[in-house]
Design a protein around this motif. Structure first.
Motif, PDB file in Angstrom:
ATOM      1  N   ARG A 525       0.122  76.963 117.707  1.00  0.00           N
ATOM      2  CA  ARG A 525      -1.049  77.816 117.476  1.00  0.00           C
ATOM      3  C   ARG A 525      -0.643  79.131 116.812  1.00  0.00           C
ATOM      4  NH1 ARG A 525      -3.579  77.724 123.377  1.00  0.00           N
ATOM      5  NH2 ARG A 525      -1.344  77.664 123.849  1.00  0.00           N
ATOM      6  N   LYS A 526      -1.504  79.642 115.957  1.00  0.00           N
ATOM      7  CA  LYS A 526      -1.213  80.839 115.187  1.00  0.00           C
ATOM      8  C   LYS A 526      -1.409  82.103 116.029  1.00  0.00           C
ATOM      9  CE  LYS A 526      -0.340  78.754 111.257  1.00  0.00           C
ATOM     10  NZ  LYS A 526       0.997  78.810 110.633  1.00  0.00           N
ATOM     11  N   LYS A 528      -1.038  86.547 115.597  1.00  0.00           N
ATOM     12  CA  LYS A 528      -0.781  87.704 114.744  1.00  0.00           C
ATOM     13  C   LYS A 528       0.167  88.651 115.464  1.00  0.00           C
ATOM     14  CE  LYS A 528      -2.944  91.411 112.085  1.00  0.00           C
ATOM     15  NZ  LYS A 528      -4.223  92.040 111.669  1.00  0.00           N
ATOM     16  N   THR A 535       1.548  86.782 110.479  1.00  0.00           N
ATOM     17  CA  THR A 535       1.090  85.702 111.348  1.00  0.00           C
ATOM     18  C   THR A 535       2.174  84.645 111.457  1.00  0.00           C
ATOM     19  OG1 THR A 535      -1.215  86.063 110.733  1.00  0.00           O
ATOM     20  CG2 THR A 535      -0.689  83.947 111.729  1.00  0.00           C
ATOM     21  N   GLY A 536       2.351  84.104 112.656  1.00  0.00           N
ATOM     22  CA  GLY A 536       3.312  83.035 112.881  1.00  0.00           C
ATOM     23  C   GLY A 536       2.827  82.134 113.984  1.00  0.00           C
ATOM     24  N   ILE A 537       3.676  81.213 114.417  1.00  0.00           N
ATOM     25  CA  ILE A 537       3.266  80.313 115.494  1.00  0.00           C
ATOM     26  C   ILE A 537       3.748  80.871 116.824  1.00  0.00           C
ATOM     27  CG2 ILE A 537       3.385  78.379 113.887  1.00  0.00           C
ATOM     28  CD1 ILE A 537       5.751  77.333 115.487  1.00  0.00           C
ATOM     29  N   ARG A 538       3.047  80.475 117.871  1.00  0.00           N
ATOM     30  CA  ARG A 538       3.280  81.086 119.182  1.00  0.00           C
ATOM     31  C   ARG A 538       4.670  80.786 119.722  1.00  0.00           C
ATOM     32  NH1 ARG A 538       0.360  83.259 123.248  1.00  0.00           N
ATOM     33  NH2 ARG A 538      -1.585  82.983 122.103  1.00  0.00           N
ATOM     34  N   ASP A 564       7.562  89.040 116.568  1.00  0.00           N
ATOM     35  CA  ASP A 564       7.797  87.601 116.652  1.00  0.00           C
ATOM     36  C   ASP A 564       9.119  87.393 117.389  1.00  0.00           C
ATOM     37  OD1 ASP A 564       8.237  84.931 116.373  1.00  0.00           O
ATOM     38  OD2 ASP A 564       8.170  84.911 114.171  1.00  0.00           O
TER      39      ASP A 564
END
Length: 891
Positions: A525-526, A528, A535-538, A564
């Motif tokens: 899931r994306k 921010k 934006t990246g993945i969780r 991140d």
């Protein structure tokens, strides 16, 4: 690890005679009524200072303005969904925090003229004192309000190391001592009716009870109110007590009270009255319990608290809890009752406060009686454990219900079965481990975990003297802090985990298992990230998560979204180091086999950060570590040292599990990386902050030997020469400690070699309490005991002493040079137990096989080729993931 003529540092001595008269101490010298010789003490009339919160400088605010705007927007968005953001610096509580905290109640996992202002408080407090030695506390009334009255109120909570039953109970006992009574039996308990808390959260039931004896009469007032319109007001209740000394015994026959109106407060009272002859003595015991069997998180997942394993899931359990807390052992020893609750078969009734106290004293006395230790250290060591009760904890049984069905297809069952992961033990035995996870999409269903292990009898499982029974200790969450609302924040747990490993090792191993499962999982899931705005993945496979989540722990991890954290350089090495330390300390081969695939995956993941192929990881020019406002360029002392230690720990664990190719692989990388690390950072007296060219690259970082701390704590060979280690620690002591108000505040995080504090950012100029305890532990392990206790004493002086800032029982993450705090009630100060670990290393660590990093391992060329070609994927792909809720296996 320590010598006989140990600590020559200045000693804080707080003899009870300075607070309580000798005659009073002699009168109270029975039934544990007198306060102990070692305790934290305050007079009740002590002034409670208003605590001062930190503020950022103008330049720091300019640097963080974009982050602040994004964070403010995120906080508002979460509030629109009825949720609190994990980090919210914009919302302030209405009342200012003050220096007025004490020992919290219970185990782990838990106004007008007619109101109480009308009660007669006839104490000046000058002759009344509070004495704290967690998990007990004593309040002594030495001639107040009557000069001839000597009373001790003793507070006892069931926090008992290695006792995974009683330590989960939400109850506490108060024992008032002034006389001696007969055989105890329970009477006069009043239970409030269950009520729903705000927003439909699970119900809570409270119970209050007192012991009635031949000399103590117990009566109750089932209901009174705080407002003028109440049938019985608080003022009227107090008037009855002043006039009669008891309530009407007919109140026992009254039924349940009427439900309160919204916003109305209803109260109940239990009175225990006694006649005391001149020079006589008496003891009166009260118990308090609170039962909220279910914990529900905002995104829907619900779990039953651990104590329901023993008391059932009924809200009425509070009644049984106070009953058992007050039961006399000699009346009920060995008695067994049958319960018709669905989740409980039998309950033993021999658990009472006197046994709790015996167990607590057996645990604490060896440390309290150790004359080598400074007195301030003894009681601060125990009192810092307050966080495991007051800091926010959830303790459940190991069986997890399925995630909310909104995340899954209705009615569908998902089976995830990892194929067997085979590990050859060093003596030739073969371990086969299979994990099966069953998940159901219905709420309140149960996840069943079944595992089969076979291992050589030459590798017994031991848990620090804990009996090896069928109870695995349950699953445990604790918050990073009351202001940073994230469960089991891992970069901070690195420091705090010594307390759990020492006192509740089963809990510590299960936390590591939770993170091991997460390493092999991915959540696409994306998200921010607020610092950079990208934006990246969780959650990436192979990356250790920052935390286990906030609003749906275990199922939705990485609530932290400032950076991140899949790019952080400290999390994966910290996972490897903690796992190896726990593996070495417990000797639990089953644990080692469980987590080994995740260890290999975590090590492989880090290879992407070796940008130049020199076997040493580099930082990427942003705060990619636990110091999340302190930018790092190139090779860093903190993350680089952690990486070196992780390589050595992985090699040692691989050898013990029989994975010789991977052991040789890690040892080879270690030797190359160490050479590069020293070449780039060693300046002759300490390791530079980083290899960059910024104004703070040559700063002296207090935490630069964090990897060496873990290496020495795990029985592994030192990372560097003894002369280098001692030179570095001496530099930290001389500059970061002693140049900050003469060593009376702890160790500042960063110091320039010219003796000026590094003010590059907010965190470089802060003093972190937990990091100070950690570097003190490193000093002990290096044989620098005097410097260690002088360093740690600064935290006591600034935080806990009468001359300090008033942070007792709410130790913050940090304070500034002027004593302003950041983040009260924080996890990291539990690292004081790292000092105790260094002083009393377990035999399993001291007697562990020595690993010579210079020795080559005899392996076949074919095995080496396979290891080189496939890396850690060979085992991690075989093991697969364990079937986490919203994660997707990337095997």
């Amino acid at each position: 690890m320590v010598s006989g003529n140990l600590f020559h540092c200045r000693k804080h001595s707080w003899p009870p005679e300075e607070y309580v008269g000798r005659a009073t101490l002699q009168l109270l010298d029975f039934d544990s009524a007198a306060p102990p010789e070692q305790a934290w003490r305050r007079r009740l009339n002590s002034h409670a200072n208003i605590l001062k919160e930190f503020s950022v400088t103008f330049m720091e605010a300019i640097k963080m303005v974009r982050l602040g705007i994004r964070l403010w927007s995120y906080v508002r968005e979460e509030a629109s969904h009825g949720r609190k953001a994990p980090i919210d610096p914009f919302t302030r509580i209405s009342c200012k925090p003050s220096a007025s905290q004490g020992v919290p109640l219970g185990g782990m996992g838990k106004a007008g003229d007619q109101g109480i202002d009308s009660w007669g408080w006839n104490l000046s407090g000058q002759h009344s004192t509070y004495h704290a030695l967690f998990p007990r506390a004593w309040t002594i009334y030495d001639g107040e309000p009557d000069p001839e009255l000597k009373i001790s109120c003793r507070q006892i909570s069931p926090f008992i190391p290695h006792n995974y039953r009683d330590s989960s109970l939400p109850t506490a006992v108060f024992v008032y001592t002034n006389s001696i009574g007969g055989i105890s039996h329970l009477s006069g308990d009043h239970v409030n009716e269950p009520f729903l808390t705000a927003r439909g959260n699970p119900p809570v039931t409270f119970a209050v009870a007192a012991c009635e004896t031949q000399n103590v009469n117990v009566t109750v007032l089932p209901c009174f109110g705080l407002s003028e319109g109440s049938c019985v007001t608080a003022k009227g209740m107090w008037g009855t007590m002043v006039q009669d000394g008891q309530f009407d015994r007919e109140n026992f026959k009254s039924g349940p009270s009427m439900p309160s109106s919204p916003g109305e407060a209803l109260c109940a009272a239990v009175s225990a009255s006694a006649w005391v002859e001149p020079h006589g003595k008496c003891t009166v015991a009260f118990a308090l319990a609170w039962s909220s069997p279910k914990v529900k998180f905002l995104k829907g997942s619900s779990y039953h608290r651990r104590y329901t394993k023993f008391y059932g899931t009924s809200e009425g359990a509070a009644q049984d809890l106070v009953h058992d807390a007050l039961m006399s052992m000699y009346l009920w020893f060995g008695c067994v009752l049958y319960s018709n609750e669905p989740n409980i078969a039998f309950r033993n009734l021999d658990a009472d406060y006197k046994r709790w106290e015996e167990d607590i004293e057996k645990w604490q006395n060896p440390i309290l009686r150790d004359d080598r230790l400074p007195e301030w250290y003894k009681f601060t060591l125990f009192n810092e454990l307050y966080f495991l009760v007051a800091g926010g904890t959830v303790w459940i049984d190991s069986r997890l219900p399925a995630p909310d069905k909104r995340n899954h297809r209705n009615g569908e069952k998902t089976d995830v079965k990892g194929t067997e992961a085979e590990v050859n033990l060093s003596d030739g035995a073969l371990v086969k481990h299979t994990t099966t996870s069953d998940y159901y999409s219905e709420d309140e269903s149960v996840v069943n975990h079944e595992g089969s292990n076979s291992y050589s009898q030459h590798h017994p499982i031991t848990l620090l003297n804990e009996e090896n029974d069928s109870d695995d200790g349950g699953r445990f969450l604790y918050l990073e802090g009351v202001e940073y609302v994230m469960w089991c924040t891992y970069d901070v747990h690195f420091y705090a985990s010594f307390a759990l490993l020492e006192l509740f090792p089963k809990i510590e191993l299960n936390i590591q298992r939770d993170f091991a499962k997460a390493v092999l999982s991915e959540d696409g899931r994306k998200v921010k990230f607020l610092a950079e705005g990208n934006t990246g993945i969780r959650k990436l496979r192979g990356a250790v998560p920052h935390d286990l989540g906030t609003h749906d722990p275990w199922n939705e991890m990485n609530a932290y979204n400032i950076h991140d954290t899949s790019q952080w350089k400290d999390l994966n090495p910290k996972f490897v180091l903690q796992v190896y330390r726990d593996f070495a300390a417990t000797g639990d081969m089953s644990f080692g086999v469980d987590v080994w695939p995740a260890v290999r995956a975590a090590m492989e993941y880090m290879e992407q950060f070796d940008r130049d192929g020199d076997c040493l990881i580099e930082n990427d020019g942003f705060p990619d570590q636990t110091y999340d406002t302190w930018t790092v360029h190139g090779v860093s002392a903190y993350c680089g040292c952690l990486w070196l230690a992780a390589l050595q720990a992985a090699a040692a664990m691989a050898l013990q599990l029989g994975d010789k190719p991977f052991a040789e692989y890690c040892k080879g990388k270690f030797l190359k990386a160490k050479s590069v690390f020293e070449e780039k950072l060693w300046n002759g007296s300490y390791f530079n902050y980083d290899s960059g060219s910024s104004s703070n690259s040559k700063s002296i970082q207090t935490d630069q030997l964090a990897g060496q701390w873990y290496t020495a704590s795990s029985g592994l060979p030192s990372l560097f020469d003894e002369a280098q280690i001692k030179s570095t620690l001496q530099k930290i002591f001389d500059f970061n400690v002693m140049k900050v108000k003469g060593g009376r505040m702890g160790a500042v995080n960063g110091m320039h070699p010219n003796g000026k504090v590094d003010e590059t950012c907010m965190q470089s100029r802060e003093i972190w309490t937990g990091v100070t305890y950690g570097v003190a532990a490193t000093m002990i392990l290096a044989g620098m005991e005097k410097e260690a206790f002088t360093t740690a004493e600064g935290i006591f002086t600034a935080g806990w002493s009468e001359e300090g800032y008033g942070y007792w029982f709410q130790t913050p993450e940090a304070w500034t040079m002027d004593g302003h705090f950041r983040s009260l009630i924080y996890m990291r100060p539990l690292s004081i137990w790292g000092m105790q670990w260094a002083l009393s290393m377990p035999k399993t660590v001291l007697q562990a096989p020595e690993i010579n990093i210079m020795d080559r391992i005899s392996i076949s060329p074919s095995a080496a080729a396979i290891s080189h070609e496939f890396g850690v994927r060979k085992i991690t792909n075989k093991a697969k993931c364990f079937g986490a809720a919203v994660f997707h296996c990337s095997c």
